[in-house]
Design a protein around this motif. Structure first.
Motif, PDB file in Angstrom:
ATOM      1  N   THR A  21       0.828  -1.202   0.000  1.00  0.00           N
ATOM      2  CA  THR A  21       0.000   0.000   0.000  1.00  0.00           C
ATOM      3  C   THR A  21       0.867   1.258   0.000  1.00  0.00           C
ATOM      4  O   THR A  21       2.069   1.208   0.246  1.00  0.00           O
ATOM      5  CB  THR A  21      -0.928   0.030   1.225  1.00  0.00           C
ATOM      6  N   PRO A  44      -3.201   0.457  -3.738  1.00  0.00           N
ATOM      7  CA  PRO A  44      -4.182   1.074  -2.843  1.00  0.00           C
ATOM      8  C   PRO A  44      -3.530   2.151  -1.979  1.00  0.00           C
ATOM      9  O   PRO A  44      -2.376   2.028  -1.563  1.00  0.00           O
ATOM     10  CB  PRO A  44      -4.667  -0.100  -1.982  1.00  0.00           C
ATOM     11  N   VAL A  55      -7.042   4.725  -4.779  1.00  0.00           N
ATOM     12  CA  VAL A  55      -6.063   3.956  -5.544  1.00  0.00           C
ATOM     13  C   VAL A  55      -5.243   4.932  -6.361  1.00  0.00           C
ATOM     14  O   VAL A  55      -5.797   5.860  -6.970  1.00  0.00           O
ATOM     15  CB  VAL A  55      -6.748   2.935  -6.477  1.00  0.00           C
ATOM     16  N   THR A  57      -2.589   5.271  -9.524  1.00  0.00           N
ATOM     17  CA  THR A  57      -2.130   4.556 -10.705  1.00  0.00           C
ATOM     18  C   THR A  57      -0.924   5.255 -11.312  1.00  0.00           C
ATOM     19  O   THR A  57      -0.585   6.388 -10.948  1.00  0.00           O
ATOM     20  CB  THR A  57      -3.244   4.469 -11.761  1.00  0.00           C
ATOM     21  N   PRO A  84     -12.502   4.310  -4.438  1.00  0.00           N
ATOM     22  CA  PRO A  84     -12.134   3.177  -5.293  1.00  0.00           C
ATOM     23  C   PRO A  84     -13.198   2.093  -5.277  1.00  0.00           C
ATOM     24  O   PRO A  84     -13.927   1.925  -4.295  1.00  0.00           O
ATOM     25  CB  PRO A  84     -10.836   2.669  -4.645  1.00  0.00           C
TER      26      PRO A  84
END
Length: 321
Positions: A21, A44, A55, A57, A84
């Motif tokens: 995470t 996450p 989240v 990316t 999310p």
């Protein structure tokens, strides 16, 4: 197919756990290095208690990095995708994969009672397909996992309620507290809020509050309303006061509440709608939650509604997705 002989595959049969995470206050560069080092396309984002906030990316991390004007984002909290999509450990893998394909995402966090317990990625699913595994028993043997864990005796559940400060939300909060008291579970009061867009620095505009600043202020108001509602519930014969937690999340209310309801026993929302059509009776947020929340949803009518003749006969209209 990802079901067949034996028990149907669930999210907790194939999910990766523990999860790598990213704390919300992580600077952009270390977050990018983490994704690159692990070969991830997303990770996450969690708060200090390990609860899922969003989240982040690859696209989120690079989107504003090379823009020509304005202040570059400094932390993951400023660029992550909020609210999310998430599912529960007991959800069937078929549903998880359908969510991935329909939403065009490569991974889905798995949340149990509000805690992030795993993540299912396309790679996890491809392993099952490549090996031709047809049921949970095959997958769990291959991974060296024990038989499916049962929910521990005495584990407390959770009722989530949306609160936007309206009379309808106040009625929903009282209903949620009373329901949680009867069930012997805790209550999570969730509010969605919008973050104002920052003005360009060149205009000399004052800095707007950060999402974290706004969340602290909203949560302070939520605690006050929850205390007042809890006093009303305590005054009713036979009702105890359940444990209450509050959380403010930036984003659209329907999406925020549906996401917060992952792993919950019940989601309670108020209705401010008018008219005879179902979408108007429920209101847009209530309708979104009924259609998309991953648990049972109770929509509590607002007190003193003008359309009493169209209100359902019960005090609250309950729908299960």
């Amino acid at each position: 197919m990802i079901t067949g002989s034996g028990l149907p595959l669930r999210a907790d049969d194939v999910m990766t756990s523990p999860v790598v995470t990213v704390p919300a206050d992580t600077p952009i560069a270390p977050a990018a290095a983490l994704l690159a080092a692990h070969g991830f396309t997303a990770a996450p984002v969690v708060d200090a208690d390990g609860r899922l906030l969003g989240v982040v990316t690859e696209a989120d991390l690079v989107r504003d990095r090379f823009r020509l004007e304005g202040r570059e984002p400094r932390t993951v909290d400023e660029v992550m995708s909020r609210t999310p999509l998430a599912m529960r450990p007991e959800d069937e893998l078929t549903d998880v994969v359908s969510l991935m394909l329909d939403s065009h995402v490569r991974s889905v966090p798995i949340v149990d009672d509000g805690d992030l317990v795993g993540i299912v990625t396309r790679r996890d699913v491809l392993r099952v397909v490549a090996r031709g595994e047809r049921g949970a028993d095959e997958v769990r043997r291959r991974r060296g996992l024990p038989e499916r864990p049962a929910r521990p005796a005495g584990t407390r559940g959770r009722v989530v309620v949306g609160d936007d400060g309206s009379p309808g939300a106040a009625a929903a909060l009282r209903s949620a507290l009373a329901d949680a008291a009867r069930r012997g579970v805790r209550v999570e009061v969730v509010s969605a809020f919008a973050v104002p867009a920052p003005w360009p620095v060149r205009y000399g505009a004052p800095q707007v509050p950060t999402s974290r600043d706004l969340a602290v202020e909203v949560e302070r108001e939520l605690r006050g309303r929850a205390r007042a509602a809890a006093e009303e519930v305590r005054a009713e014969p036979g009702d105890a006061t359940p444990e209450v937690a509050v959380r403010a999340v930036p984003g659209e209310p329907g999406q925020v509440l549906s996401g917060a309801a992952a792993g919950a026993d019940l989601l309670v929302v108020g209705s401010r709608g008018r008219g005879a059509a179902a979408s108007l009776l429920l209101g847009s947020v209530g309708l979104h939650c009924v259609l998309h929340a991953p648990c049972s949803v109770t929509v509590v009518p607002s007190p003193g509604r003008a359309d009493e003749d169209t209100r359902p006969p019960a005090d609250a209209a309950e729908a299960t997705r």
